[in-house]
Design an enzyme around this catalytic site. Structure first.
Site, PDB file in Angstrom:
ATOM      1  CG  ASP A  55      44.711 -21.015  29.886  1.00 49.90           C
ATOM      2  OD1 ASP A  55      45.065 -20.320  30.853  1.00 49.90           O
ATOM      3  OD2 ASP A  55      43.794 -20.696  29.106  1.00 49.90           O
TER       4      ASP A  55
ATOM      5  CG  ASN B 169      44.185 -17.361  33.321  1.00 53.34           C
ATOM      6  OD1 ASN B 169      44.539 -18.009  32.330  1.00 53.34           O
ATOM      7  ND2 ASN B 169      44.716 -16.217  33.644  1.00 53.34           N
TER       8      ASN B 169
ATOM      9  CG  ASP C 280      65.581 -21.906  29.174  1.00 50.76           C
ATOM     10  OD1 ASP C 280      66.688 -21.516  28.762  1.00 50.76           O
ATOM     11  OD2 ASP C 280      64.833 -22.674  28.541  1.00 50.76           O
TER      12      ASP C 280
ATOM     13  CG  ASP D 259      68.673 -19.544  25.122  1.00 48.17           C
ATOM     14  OD1 ASP D 259      67.925 -20.439  24.710  1.00 48.17           O
ATOM     15  OD2 ASP D 259      68.858 -18.474  24.514  1.00 48.17           O
TER      16      ASP D 259
ATOM     17  CD  GLU E 172      70.090 -23.847  22.657  1.00 50.57           C
ATOM     18  OE1 GLU E 172      69.316 -24.138  21.739  1.00 50.57           O
ATOM     19  OE2 GLU E 172      70.216 -22.675  23.065  1.00 50.57           O
TER      20      GLU E 172
ATOM     21  CG  HIS F 123      61.733 -24.876  23.001  1.00 47.97           C
ATOM     22  ND1 HIS F 123      62.856 -25.487  23.543  1.00 47.97           N
ATOM     23  CD2 HIS F 123      62.074 -23.581  22.813  1.00 47.97           C
ATOM     24  CE1 HIS F 123      63.812 -24.588  23.672  1.00 47.97           C
ATOM     25  NE2 HIS F 123      63.362 -23.428  23.245  1.00 47.97           N
ATOM     26  CG  ASP F 124      64.591 -24.127  19.942  1.00 47.35           C
ATOM     27  OD1 ASP F 124      63.662 -23.300  20.006  1.00 47.35           O
ATOM     28  OD2 ASP F 124      65.616 -24.071  20.651  1.00 47.35           O
TER      29      ASP F 124
END
Ligand code: GLC
Ligand code: CA
Length: 554
Positions: free
Chosen positions: A21, A23, A98, A199, A254, A327-328
């Site tokens: 991150d 900001n 993606d 995806d 995927e 991430h899954d």
């Protein structure tokens, strides 16, 4: 075997919301990624796969897209994107985007039009059906619990959503949908991106007539059976002609539910469709009665069988993607190994060795190169993922899993286990944000973080660096053929790679016990290419330390 840059590459997956991150709003962003490009360069990866950064209402963290040609406000601007892409290219890193085109967001203009009336020109971009006896048009389940249909009162009809109700499925049988998707893809390619991760691409072709799925006792909704549908290969070949073949891209599909036979079509060596697929058999081995919601652990013999099947049966015909996490999925170390402090470092290196020495393109999920572990969530309030939240409600509501068990399963298998912020240093919030992070930071960041690991030559980070550079030097790691040894061992994963007269022996101890092993004659006198324990000389009979990994070359 034909040489290709994407066969020799190592890919790093960035989950932008949790990477860095810039900001202080607690959400990772593109400027944050830019500020960490030197880190990726130092690690030595060739390609970044970036999870979605497009405009999105974030019902499923960016996998619900409302504008494919705009950047999510929280992540930055298109100028930030261009600068990021340039920064990657300057460092010799390619960018794979993606591509989420099985569905859009319900806030995408196509869907807004589509839902507005039965004769809208966009009506047929999605699946609209009449209800049946006051109920859904068929018995299909959504992957995120409940029915796959949502009633819409504007036209008194239902629309299909295999994921959340904010992710309506696109109708790929409509040629205009395909044209619009292809022209959007061409637009990104003209911008200079280097590929697509597609995806749930194995679900884009639905069975004609959308027939009911088979029901089993205890089920409320059935599996839609939308995988590897009748026209999926035809549509991907069309995409290849219209987009992919015009550029030098890396493409990975995927493909949940893909079989070997299907993979040979999706990723056929003749290049008619995609370069490679993600298959999921090895991450489904530890499923139970309620799918992923279980505390079952994977059995090493089954893992070896499954990996080996994909290794040997795709050879020369298609190409594997190698992954233990994303991430899954839970953190690979917590799931396939042991994240207890005394074994964490050795075990993370062992798993990396086991995977990176195989045939295929390896994927590193952010933080895996640090040996990050599953984050413990103390209560449901800390959980953000729609899949976990819906499943909790459904399964505890039906009374089939207790709340305590479900919370335990979410901590073992839920998608948030691996979505917590990247651990950059030992300062507040792991150096991820100056504000309040959108999701909990794993409290072990004071011990496990990039800064500490970069300073320690024996860290998991440095080991990954070495694995990545070996793949560049040793062609046998990329192109060698694979053979499993010791299939019946419950402790060791042993295999060889062979290319011409070069040979590797890979030995991985998956247990916390010292384990004896007698090497095949031909490897005695070989040299150690890489390993996670110090070894003086090599006897034919060796004893492997807990979670030891050793690669010998002759
Ligand atoms: C894929 C993504 C996952 C997402 C789903 C729906 O499986 O990896 O994160 O929720 O598709 O787009
Ligand atoms: Ca931010």
């Amino acid at each position: 075997m034909e040489k290709k840059w994407w066969k020799e590459a190592v890919v790093y997956q960035i989950y932008p919301r949790s990477f860095m991150d810039s900001n202080g709003d607690g959400i990772g962003d593109l400027q944050g990624i830019i500020s960490r490009l030197d880190y990726l360069k130092e690690l030595g990866v060739d390609v970044v796969w970036l999870s979605p950064v497009y405009q999105s209402p974030n019902d499923d963290n960016g996998y619900d897209i409302s504008d494919y040609q705009a950047i999510m406000e929280e992540f930055g601007t298109m100028e930030d994107f261009d600068r990021m892409l340039q920064g990657m290219h300057e460092r010799g890193i390619k960018l794979v985007m993606d591509l989420v085109v099985n569905h859009t967001s319900d806030e995408h203009p196509w869907f807004v039009e589509s839902r507005s009336s039965k004769d809208n020109p966009y009506r047929d971009y999605y699946f609209w059906r009449e209800g049946k006896d006051g109920k859904e048009p068929n018995n299909w389940a959504s992957c995120f619990s409940g029915s796959a249909w949502k009633y819409d009162k504007t036209t008194d009809m239902y629309f299909l959503h295999l994921f959340s109700a904010k992710q309506p499925d696109l109708n790929w049988d409509n040629p205009r949908v395909r044209q619009d998707v292809f022209s959007m893809m061409n637009w990104w390619c003209e911008k200079g991106i280097d590929g697509f991760r597609m995806d749930v691409i194995s679900m884009i072709s639905k069975k004609p007539g959308l027939p009911d799925g088979q029901m089993f006792p205890g089920m409320v909704y059935a599996n839609p059976g939308c995988i590897n549908g009748p026209h999926v290969h035809e549509y991907l070949q069309e995409m290849n002609r219209e987009v992919l073949s015009r550029y030098d891209l890396m493409t990975v599909g995927e493909c949940a539910g893909v079989t070997i036979e299907e993979a040979k079509k999706y990723a056929s060596a003749d290049g008619k469709e995609l370069n490679m697929v993600f298959q999921f058999e090895h991450v489904e081995l530890d499923e139970g009665k309620f799918g992923k919601w279980t505390d079952r652990r994977v059995d090493l013999k089954e893992l070896k069988q499954t990996m080996s099947k994909w290794q040997t049966q795709l050879e020369g015909r298609a190409w594997n993607s190698l992954f233990f996490g994303n991430h899954d999925q839970p953190r690979s170390l917590s799931r396939f190994g042991c994240d207890a402090p005394e074994y964490r470092v050795d075990c993370a290196k062992m798993l990396a060795t086991c995977l990176h020495m195989m045939q295929g393109t390896p994927y590193i999920y952010q933080g895996e190169e640090l040996g990050m572990t599953n984050c413990p969530f103390d209560s449901l309030d800390e959980v953000r993922d729609i899949e976990s939240l819906n499943a909790f409600k459904e399964l505890t509501g039906m009374g089939v899993i207790t709340e305590a068990d479900m919370m335990r399963y979410i901590n073992l298998r839920g998608r948030d286990t691996s979505r917590t912020p990247m651990q950059w240093d030992g300062s507040r919030n792991a150096g991820f944000t100056a504000g309040t992070p959108w999701i909990k930071v794993n409290p072990n960041y004071t011990q496990i973080n990039a800064e500490a690991e970069m300073a320690d030559r024996d860290s998991v980070f440095h080991y990954y660096k070495k694995l990545i550079s070996l793949r560049k030097r040793e062609k046998v790691i990329v192109y060698g053929s694979y053979r499993l040894l010791e299939p019946d061992s419950e402790s060791l994963y042993v295999y060889t790679r062979t290319l011409g007269d070069e040979k590797l022996l890979v030995i991985c101890n998956f247990t916390e016990n010292e384990t004896a092993y007698e090497m095949p004659e031909e490897f005695a006198g070989g040299m150690v290419l890489i390993g996670n324990c110090r070894r003086e000389g090599l006897e034919k009979e060796i004893s492997l330390a807990p979670y030891e990994a050793l690669v010998i070359k002759v």
